[in-house]
Design an enzyme around this catalytic site. Structure first.
Site, PDB file in Angstrom:
ATOM      1  N   ASP A  49      16.207  34.858   9.632  1.00 35.84           N
ATOM      2  CA  ASP A  49      14.806  35.161   9.287  1.00 35.84           C
ATOM      3  C   ASP A  49      13.864  34.076   9.818  1.00 35.84           C
ATOM      4  O   ASP A  49      12.651  34.201   9.708  1.00 35.84           O
ATOM      5  CB  ASP A  49      14.632  35.390   7.782  1.00 35.84           C
ATOM      6  CG  ASP A  49      14.959  34.161   6.952  1.00 35.84           C
ATOM      7  OD1 ASP A  49      15.490  33.167   7.503  1.00 35.84           O
ATOM      8  OD2 ASP A  49      14.683  34.191   5.735  1.00 35.84           O
ATOM      9  N   SER A  50      14.433  33.021  10.438  1.00 34.25           N
ATOM     10  CA  SER A  50      13.599  32.049  11.149  1.00 34.25           C
ATOM     11  C   SER A  50      12.780  32.762  12.224  1.00 34.25           C
ATOM     12  O   SER A  50      11.794  32.213  12.712  1.00 34.25           O
ATOM     13  CB  SER A  50      14.464  30.956  11.790  1.00 34.25           C
ATOM     14  OG  SER A  50      15.475  31.515  12.591  1.00 34.25           O
ATOM     15  N   ASP A  88      20.233  38.105   8.452  1.00 37.53           N
ATOM     16  CA  ASP A  88      19.684  37.488   7.240  1.00 37.53           C
ATOM     17  C   ASP A  88      19.027  38.522   6.339  1.00 37.53           C
ATOM     18  O   ASP A  88      18.301  39.407   6.820  1.00 37.53           O
ATOM     19  CB  ASP A  88      18.583  36.483   7.638  1.00 37.53           C
ATOM     20  CG  ASP A  88      19.011  35.042   7.452  1.00 37.53           C
ATOM     21  OD1 ASP A  88      19.998  34.791   6.739  1.00 37.53           O
ATOM     22  OD2 ASP A  88      18.349  34.172   8.039  1.00 37.53           O
ATOM     23  N   LYS A 118      23.638  37.541   5.544  1.00 41.47           N
ATOM     24  CA  LYS A 118      23.551  36.180   4.986  1.00 41.47           C
ATOM     25  C   LYS A 118      22.455  36.162   3.947  1.00 41.47           C
ATOM     26  O   LYS A 118      21.410  36.812   4.114  1.00 41.47           O
ATOM     27  CB  LYS A 118      23.262  35.154   6.087  1.00 41.47           C
ATOM     28  CG  LYS A 118      23.065  33.746   5.533  1.00 41.47           C
ATOM     29  CD  LYS A 118      23.098  32.674   6.618  1.00 41.47           C
ATOM     30  CE  LYS A 118      21.808  32.469   7.348  1.00 41.47           C
ATOM     31  NZ  LYS A 118      20.647  32.114   6.486  1.00 41.47           N
ATOM     32  N   GLU A 120      20.498  33.363   0.916  1.00 39.00           N
ATOM     33  CA  GLU A 120      20.329  31.960   0.498  1.00 39.00           C
ATOM     34  C   GLU A 120      20.582  31.797  -0.988  1.00 39.00           C
ATOM     35  O   GLU A 120      20.243  32.684  -1.793  1.00 39.00           O
ATOM     36  CB  GLU A 120      18.911  31.490   0.842  1.00 39.00           C
ATOM     37  CG  GLU A 120      18.655  31.438   2.342  1.00 39.00           C
ATOM     38  CD  GLU A 120      17.278  30.892   2.696  1.00 39.00           C
ATOM     39  OE1 GLU A 120      16.563  30.398   1.804  1.00 39.00           O
ATOM     40  OE2 GLU A 120      16.929  30.968   3.888  1.00 39.00           O
ATOM     41  N   GLU A 187      22.758  23.643   5.243  1.00 43.05           N
ATOM     42  CA  GLU A 187      21.585  23.217   6.027  1.00 43.05           C
ATOM     43  C   GLU A 187      20.923  21.977   5.418  1.00 43.05           C
ATOM     44  O   GLU A 187      20.736  21.880   4.195  1.00 43.05           O
ATOM     45  CB  GLU A 187      20.549  24.349   6.082  1.00 43.05           C
ATOM     46  CG  GLU A 187      19.285  23.914   6.849  1.00 43.05           C
ATOM     47  CD  GLU A 187      18.324  25.033   7.232  1.00 43.05           C
ATOM     48  OE1 GLU A 187      18.618  26.208   6.913  1.00 43.05           O
ATOM     49  OE2 GLU A 187      17.287  24.734   7.841  1.00 43.05           O
TER      50      GLU A 187
HETATM   51  O1  KIV Z   1      17.059  31.826   9.676  1.00 39.16           O
HETATM   52  C1  KIV Z   1      17.812  31.100  10.344  1.00 39.16           C
HETATM   53  O2  KIV Z   1      17.699  30.977  11.569  1.00 39.16           O
HETATM   54  C2  KIV Z   1      18.856  30.384   9.624  1.00 39.16           C
HETATM   55  C3  KIV Z   1      19.607  29.334  10.364  1.00 39.16           C
HETATM   56  C4  KIV Z   1      18.711  28.186  10.625  1.00 39.16           C
HETATM   57  C5  KIV Z   1      20.844  28.944   9.676  1.00 39.16           C
HETATM   58  O3  KIV Z   1      19.077  30.638   8.486  1.00 39.16           O
END
Ligand code: KIV
Length: 269
Positions: A49-50, A88, A118, A120, A187
């Site tokens: 989600d970055s 994510d 994924k 968090e 992280e």
């Molecule tokens: O959103 C993302 O790119 C991430 C990575 C930095 C692990 O969660």
């Protein structure tokens, strides 16, 4: 009948089995074309989600909508053949209850064709992770610096600077492993803590700004390619894409302005 052997994607059990073994290579990718390149080298690709910050100019990942993750997830699955694709779950799509998390994770998996999601959170997400895994959704967890909680954390801050906080983070790692996560992103934690987590947690740890001793590493592709103006301190920049793109664009602009741009009819045949 095809005579070609189909290329098989890396599976979730294959990633899980790499605990303590050959380091796991992973990168983020958000589009089909970059994913196709990364696919040649990565064990898994994260549609992180970055992308909200890196591609869409958002201030944090909090505003990333589910549909955007699905759109980029589809592109990455289309562009790849080999790597496991992990997508994510964005903020607000899984925290409320295990049932809500299941509905949204199932939507991501069905619509993108990815192999895992994924999310968090450590111990607080253990019940949800268990619920998802029991129902066929492989989960990668993410602990330490969790960007979706940056408002609570007061920004993107390295975790574990005070040793008094280590036990809680180690407990997070153990809780997600016990709940059934197949690996965990660690992280932004101080190096000795990342090492301890890796030693004590039975699933592969994937480090980012953590320690080279983790079971694998992940970086944001645009960071390591030198495409972002600002890059976190821990990132080794392997590429020169920002300046390279700028050189190409300025050369193009010069060509257009000086009428050196090719207009010969032959070019357009
Ligand atoms: O959103 C993302 O790119 C991430 C990575 C930095 C692990 O969660």
């Amino acid at each position: 009948m095809s005579t070609q052997t189909p290329i098989r994607r890396t599976t979730v059990p294959q990633i899980a089995s790499r605990k303590g073994g050959e380091p796991i290579v992973s990168l983020t990718s958000y589009h089909a074309h970059t994913a196709a390149i990364v696919d040649k080298y990565a064990d898994f690709i994260l549609v992180g989600d970055s992308l909200g910050m890196v591609m869409h100019g958002m201030e944090s990942t909090v505003g990333v909508p589910l549909d955007l993750m699905i759109m980029h997830g589809k592109a990455v699955v289309r562009g790849t053949q080999k790597a496991l694709i992990v997508v994510d779950m964005p903020f607000g799509t899984y925290e409320e209850s295990p049932a809500v998390a299941f509905r949204n994770a199932a939507k991501i998996m069905k619509e993108t064709g990815c192999g895992a999601v994924k999310l968090e959170g450590g111990a607080r997400m253990a019940e949800t992770i268990h619920f998802l895994v029991e129902r066929g959704i492989p989960v990668m967890a993410h602990i330490g610096l969790t960007p979706q909680s940056s408002h609570v954390m007061g920004g993107f801050k390295t975790q574990g600077r005070d040793e008094a906080g280590w036990d809680a983070i180690i407990n997070d790692a153990k809780a997600v492993a016990e709940a059934g996560a197949f690996s965990v992103v660690v992280e932004g934690v101080v190096e000795p803590l990342a090492v301890k987590i890796t030693q004590e947690c039975p699933i592969p740890t994937i480090g980012i700004g953590a320690s080279k001793e983790c079971d694998g590493q992940i970086l944001v592709l645009e960071d390591m390619l030198g495409l972002n103006e600002w890059t976190p301190k821990f990132v080794k920049v392997y590429g020169d894409l920002g300046p390279a793109i700028e050189r190409a664009v300025s050369e193009y602009a010069d060509d257009v302005k000086s009428r050196a741009f090719p207009t010969d009819k032959e070019v357009y045949k």
